[in-house]
Scaffold this motif. Structure first.
Motif, PDB file in Angstrom:
ATOM      1  N   PHE A 100      48.193  63.539  75.689  1.00 25.87           N
ATOM      2  CA  PHE A 100      47.581  63.745  76.997  1.00 25.87           C
ATOM      3  C   PHE A 100      48.514  64.573  77.886  1.00 25.87           C
ATOM      4  O   PHE A 100      48.072  65.466  78.606  1.00 25.87           O
ATOM      5  CB  PHE A 100      47.291  62.387  77.643  1.00 25.87           C
ATOM      6  CG  PHE A 100      46.489  62.460  78.901  1.00 25.87           C
ATOM      7  CD1 PHE A 100      45.099  62.533  78.855  1.00 25.87           C
ATOM      8  CD2 PHE A 100      47.108  62.457  80.135  1.00 25.87           C
ATOM      9  CE1 PHE A 100      44.354  62.613  80.020  1.00 25.87           C
ATOM     10  CE2 PHE A 100      46.363  62.529  81.305  1.00 25.87           C
ATOM     11  CZ  PHE A 100      44.985  62.610  81.245  1.00 25.87           C
ATOM     12  N   PHE A 101      49.811  64.304  77.816  1.00 20.05           N
ATOM     13  CA  PHE A 101      50.759  65.019  78.677  1.00 20.05           C
ATOM     14  C   PHE A 101      51.317  66.288  78.039  1.00 20.05           C
ATOM     15  O   PHE A 101      51.574  67.266  78.739  1.00 20.05           O
ATOM     16  CB  PHE A 101      51.917  64.096  79.068  1.00 20.05           C
ATOM     17  CG  PHE A 101      51.514  63.043  80.050  1.00 20.05           C
ATOM     18  CD1 PHE A 101      51.344  63.351  81.385  1.00 20.05           C
ATOM     19  CD2 PHE A 101      51.266  61.750  79.635  1.00 20.05           C
ATOM     20  CE1 PHE A 101      50.944  62.386  82.302  1.00 20.05           C
ATOM     21  CE2 PHE A 101      50.867  60.776  80.540  1.00 20.05           C
ATOM     22  CZ  PHE A 101      50.706  61.095  81.872  1.00 20.05           C
ATOM     23  N   LEU A 102      51.511  66.249  76.748  1.00 20.55           N
ATOM     24  CA  LEU A 102      52.034  67.403  76.014  1.00 20.55           C
ATOM     25  C   LEU A 102      53.142  68.161  76.751  1.00 20.55           C
ATOM     26  O   LEU A 102      52.983  69.321  77.123  1.00 20.55           O
ATOM     27  CB  LEU A 102      50.907  68.393  75.689  1.00 20.55           C
ATOM     28  CG  LEU A 102      50.135  68.183  74.390  1.00 20.55           C
ATOM     29  CD1 LEU A 102      49.147  69.334  74.202  1.00 20.55           C
ATOM     30  CD2 LEU A 102      51.062  68.105  73.193  1.00 20.55           C
ATOM     31  N   GLY A 103      54.243  67.484  76.986  1.00 21.54           N
ATOM     32  CA  GLY A 103      55.391  68.164  77.583  1.00 21.54           C
ATOM     33  C   GLY A 103      55.539  67.953  79.072  1.00 21.54           C
ATOM     34  O   GLY A 103      56.566  68.275  79.647  1.00 21.54           O
ATOM     35  N   SER A 104      54.506  67.395  79.731  1.00 19.57           N
ATOM     36  CA  SER A 104      54.655  67.147  81.169  1.00 19.57           C
ATOM     37  C   SER A 104      54.645  65.642  81.464  1.00 19.57           C
ATOM     38  O   SER A 104      54.123  65.201  82.480  1.00 19.57           O
ATOM     39  CB  SER A 104      53.566  67.879  81.956  1.00 19.57           C
ATOM     40  OG  SER A 104      52.292  67.553  81.451  1.00 19.57           O
ATOM     41  N   GLU A 105      55.237  64.872  80.552  1.00 15.32           N
ATOM     42  CA  GLU A 105      55.288  63.416  80.695  1.00 15.32           C
ATOM     43  C   GLU A 105      56.048  63.005  81.956  1.00 15.32           C
ATOM     44  O   GLU A 105      57.009  63.675  82.359  1.00 15.32           O
ATOM     45  CB  GLU A 105      56.005  62.778  79.478  1.00 15.32           C
ATOM     46  CG  GLU A 105      55.179  62.724  78.221  1.00 15.32           C
ATOM     47  CD  GLU A 105      55.293  63.993  77.372  1.00 15.32           C
ATOM     48  OE1 GLU A 105      55.852  64.993  77.891  1.00 15.32           O
ATOM     49  OE2 GLU A 105      54.825  63.982  76.227  1.00 15.32           O
ATOM     50  N   THR A 122      47.450  57.713  81.607  1.00 17.53           N
ATOM     51  CA  THR A 122      46.477  58.142  80.600  1.00 17.53           C
ATOM     52  C   THR A 122      45.272  57.206  80.576  1.00 17.53           C
ATOM     53  O   THR A 122      44.112  57.652  80.606  1.00 17.53           O
ATOM     54  CB  THR A 122      47.125  58.180  79.198  1.00 17.53           C
ATOM     55  OG1 THR A 122      48.277  59.010  79.254  1.00 17.53           O
ATOM     56  CG2 THR A 122      46.162  58.732  78.157  1.00 17.53           C
ATOM     57  N   LYS A 123      45.560  55.897  80.549  1.00 17.45           N
ATOM     58  CA  LYS A 123      44.480  54.906  80.538  1.00 17.45           C
ATOM     59  C   LYS A 123      43.565  55.081  81.737  1.00 17.45           C
ATOM     60  O   LYS A 123      42.338  55.060  81.629  1.00 17.45           O
ATOM     61  CB  LYS A 123      45.071  53.485  80.577  1.00 17.45           C
ATOM     62  CG  LYS A 123      45.304  52.908  79.216  1.00 17.45           C
ATOM     63  CD  LYS A 123      45.173  51.388  79.274  1.00 17.45           C
ATOM     64  CE  LYS A 123      44.890  50.832  77.903  1.00 17.45           C
ATOM     65  NZ  LYS A 123      45.902  49.922  77.417  1.00 17.45           N
ATOM     66  N   LYS A 124      44.188  55.264  82.918  1.00 17.05           N
ATOM     67  CA  LYS A 124      43.420  55.399  84.157  1.00 17.05           C
ATOM     68  C   LYS A 124      42.558  56.667  84.125  1.00 17.05           C
ATOM     69  O   LYS A 124      41.371  56.625  84.449  1.00 17.05           O
ATOM     70  CB  LYS A 124      44.399  55.439  85.350  1.00 17.05           C
ATOM     71  CG  LYS A 124      43.819  55.832  86.680  1.00 17.05           C
ATOM     72  CD  LYS A 124      43.634  54.622  87.574  1.00 17.05           C
ATOM     73  CE  LYS A 124      43.116  54.908  88.970  1.00 17.05           C
ATOM     74  NZ  LYS A 124      42.120  55.945  89.132  1.00 17.05           N
ATOM     75  N   ALA A 125      43.177  57.777  83.710  1.00 17.34           N
ATOM     76  CA  ALA A 125      42.431  59.048  83.672  1.00 17.34           C
ATOM     77  C   ALA A 125      41.246  58.939  82.719  1.00 17.34           C
ATOM     78  O   ALA A 125      40.151  59.420  83.012  1.00 17.34           O
ATOM     79  CB  ALA A 125      43.348  60.196  83.252  1.00 17.34           C
ATOM     80  N   LEU A 126      41.463  58.288  81.582  1.00 22.22           N
ATOM     81  CA  LEU A 126      40.380  58.137  80.617  1.00 22.22           C
ATOM     82  C   LEU A 126      39.309  57.201  81.161  1.00 22.22           C
ATOM     83  O   LEU A 126      38.112  57.486  81.076  1.00 22.22           O
ATOM     84  CB  LEU A 126      40.907  57.612  79.274  1.00 22.22           C
ATOM     85  CG  LEU A 126      41.822  58.565  78.498  1.00 22.22           C
ATOM     86  CD1 LEU A 126      42.314  57.912  77.217  1.00 22.22           C
ATOM     87  CD2 LEU A 126      41.097  59.864  78.171  1.00 22.22           C
ATOM     88  N   ILE A 153      38.781  66.833  77.591  1.00 22.74           N
ATOM     89  CA  ILE A 153      38.052  67.069  78.850  1.00 22.74           C
ATOM     90  C   ILE A 153      38.697  66.262  79.976  1.00 22.74           C
ATOM     91  O   ILE A 153      38.965  66.784  81.066  1.00 22.74           O
ATOM     92  CB  ILE A 153      36.553  66.709  78.702  1.00 22.74           C
ATOM     93  CG1 ILE A 153      35.874  67.673  77.708  1.00 22.74           C
ATOM     94  CG2 ILE A 153      35.842  66.760  80.065  1.00 22.74           C
ATOM     95  CD1 ILE A 153      34.470  67.264  77.293  1.00 22.74           C
ATOM     96  N   ALA A 154      38.998  64.990  79.708  1.00 22.89           N
ATOM     97  CA  ALA A 154      39.637  64.129  80.714  1.00 22.89           C
ATOM     98  C   ALA A 154      40.981  64.709  81.139  1.00 22.89           C
ATOM     99  O   ALA A 154      41.360  64.668  82.314  1.00 22.89           O
ATOM    100  CB  ALA A 154      39.828  62.719  80.151  1.00 22.89           C
ATOM    101  N   ARG A 155      41.689  65.278  80.184  1.00 20.56           N
ATOM    102  CA  ARG A 155      42.998  65.871  80.426  1.00 20.56           C
ATOM    103  C   ARG A 155      42.876  67.061  81.397  1.00 20.56           C
ATOM    104  O   ARG A 155      43.627  67.165  82.369  1.00 20.56           O
ATOM    105  CB  ARG A 155      43.528  66.349  79.076  1.00 20.56           C
ATOM    106  CG  ARG A 155      44.886  66.893  79.082  1.00 20.56           C
ATOM    107  CD  ARG A 155      45.339  67.122  77.639  1.00 20.56           C
ATOM    108  NE  ARG A 155      46.738  67.471  77.684  1.00 20.56           N
ATOM    109  CZ  ARG A 155      47.160  68.713  77.811  1.00 20.56           C
ATOM    110  NH1 ARG A 155      46.304  69.693  77.885  1.00 20.56           N
ATOM    111  NH2 ARG A 155      48.453  68.956  77.886  1.00 20.56           N
ATOM    112  N   ALA A 156      41.920  67.929  81.141  1.00 22.12           N
ATOM    113  CA  ALA A 156      41.719  69.098  82.008  1.00 22.12           C
ATOM    114  C   ALA A 156      41.355  68.652  83.424  1.00 22.12           C
ATOM    115  O   ALA A 156      41.856  69.197  84.411  1.00 22.12           O
ATOM    116  CB  ALA A 156      40.633  70.003  81.434  1.00 22.12           C
TER     117      ALA A 156
END
Ligand code: ADP
Ligand code: MG
Length: 256
Positions: A100-105, A122-126, A153-156
């Motif tokens: 979900f973060f891919l480098g921006s954790e 991540t849980k909240k965004a999902l 999609i949630a990530r974007a």
């Protein structure tokens, strides 16, 4: 209202191949622009221009009213244009939340990876998108194709994309999973993103789409607002219109 994206008679050639010619469309906030067409129609070429992978060599491409020529996908992303490709570039063994973060954790005050916070976010965004994954620690590889699209999609949405481009997100999916992905497409739309949805399937495009751009061999076969076309007509246009009518004529009387 200024459109998020506008193309006017945009074109692109690869050597002597005309991949795209004189294609005009718009992407507005809170709307879905569907791009339909068979293989080789120029769908991927169009979105690669919008996403900064390729550059157009004809016409005009404007982002929020400004004439643009991206020189890299990074530049497009910095302008809020996020693209989810069909073969999602995920590392199968990586956990869902790291992916979900891919480098921006998130990090702690001391600069260490903040796992707890990362998992919570991540849980909240999902769950804000209505996606309930029991365990965000599970490897991405254990998710179904549909679930991966949903996480992307949630990530974007979470990282503030203004435009979300989806290249055939439902192509490899069964009816049920395709329905779930389309639900999240509609959610991204309702949260105010401008969505570009690429698909072969008019039945996937029609329910969520505000406008439909039909491409064939690099050219626009037609461009319709939803009020201008119904699902039957859209399907017919996709099938090549006259060609389908001719086939129906030939097949008269042979139906089972
Ligand atoms: N990198 C490339 N080099 C040469 N020709 C390409 C390249 N990418 C696409 N094409 C050609 O451009 C046309 C449109 O392709 P594409 O945009 O991938 O269509 P679609 O995504 O609708 O299947 C096709 O004729 C394809 O062969
Ligand atoms: Mg393609």
């Amino acid at each position: 209202m200024t459109s998020l994206i506008e193309t006017e008679n945009i074109g692109k050639t690869y050597g002597s191949v005309i991949a795209l010619s004189e294609v005009s469309t718009v992407v507005n906030a809170g709307e879905v622009t569907c791009v339909l067409g068979d293989n080789g129609a120029g769908k991927s070429t169009l979105i690669k221009i919008l996403a900064g992978v390729h550059q157009h060599d004809q016409g005009s491409f404007r982002v929020e009213g400004e004439e643009i020529r991206f020189s890299s996908p990074r530049e497009a992303l910095d302008r809020g244009i996020a693209t989810v490709y069909q073969d999602l570039a995920v590392v199968p063994l990586m956990s869902v939340w790291r992916n979900f973060f891919l480098g921006s954790e998130p990090t702690t005050k001391l600069g260490f990876l903040d796992r707890k916070k990362g998992k919570e976010i991540t849980k909240k965004a999902l769950s804000d998108m209505g996606i309930d994954l029991r365990d965000v620690e599970q490897p991405v590889g254990t998710l179904s194709g549909g679930e991966r699209q949903c996480v992307a999609i949630a990530r974007a949405v979470h990282f503030g994309a203004k435009v979300l481009i989806l290249d055939e997100p439902t192509a490899a999916l069964g009816v049920k999973q395709a329905g779930v992905v389309l639900k999240y497409v509609a959610q991204a739309r309702d949260r105010g993103l401008g969505v570009v949805l690429i698909t072969h399937n008019p039945h996937h495009a029609y329910p969520v789409g505000n406008r439909f751009l039909l491409l064939k061999r690099g050219r626009a076969l037609g461009s319709y607002e939803k009020s201008e076309i119904d699902i039957n007509e859209l399907t017919k246009q996709m099938a090549g219109g006259a060609e389908l009518e001719a086939l129906e004529h030939e097949l008269r009387g042979v139906e089972a």
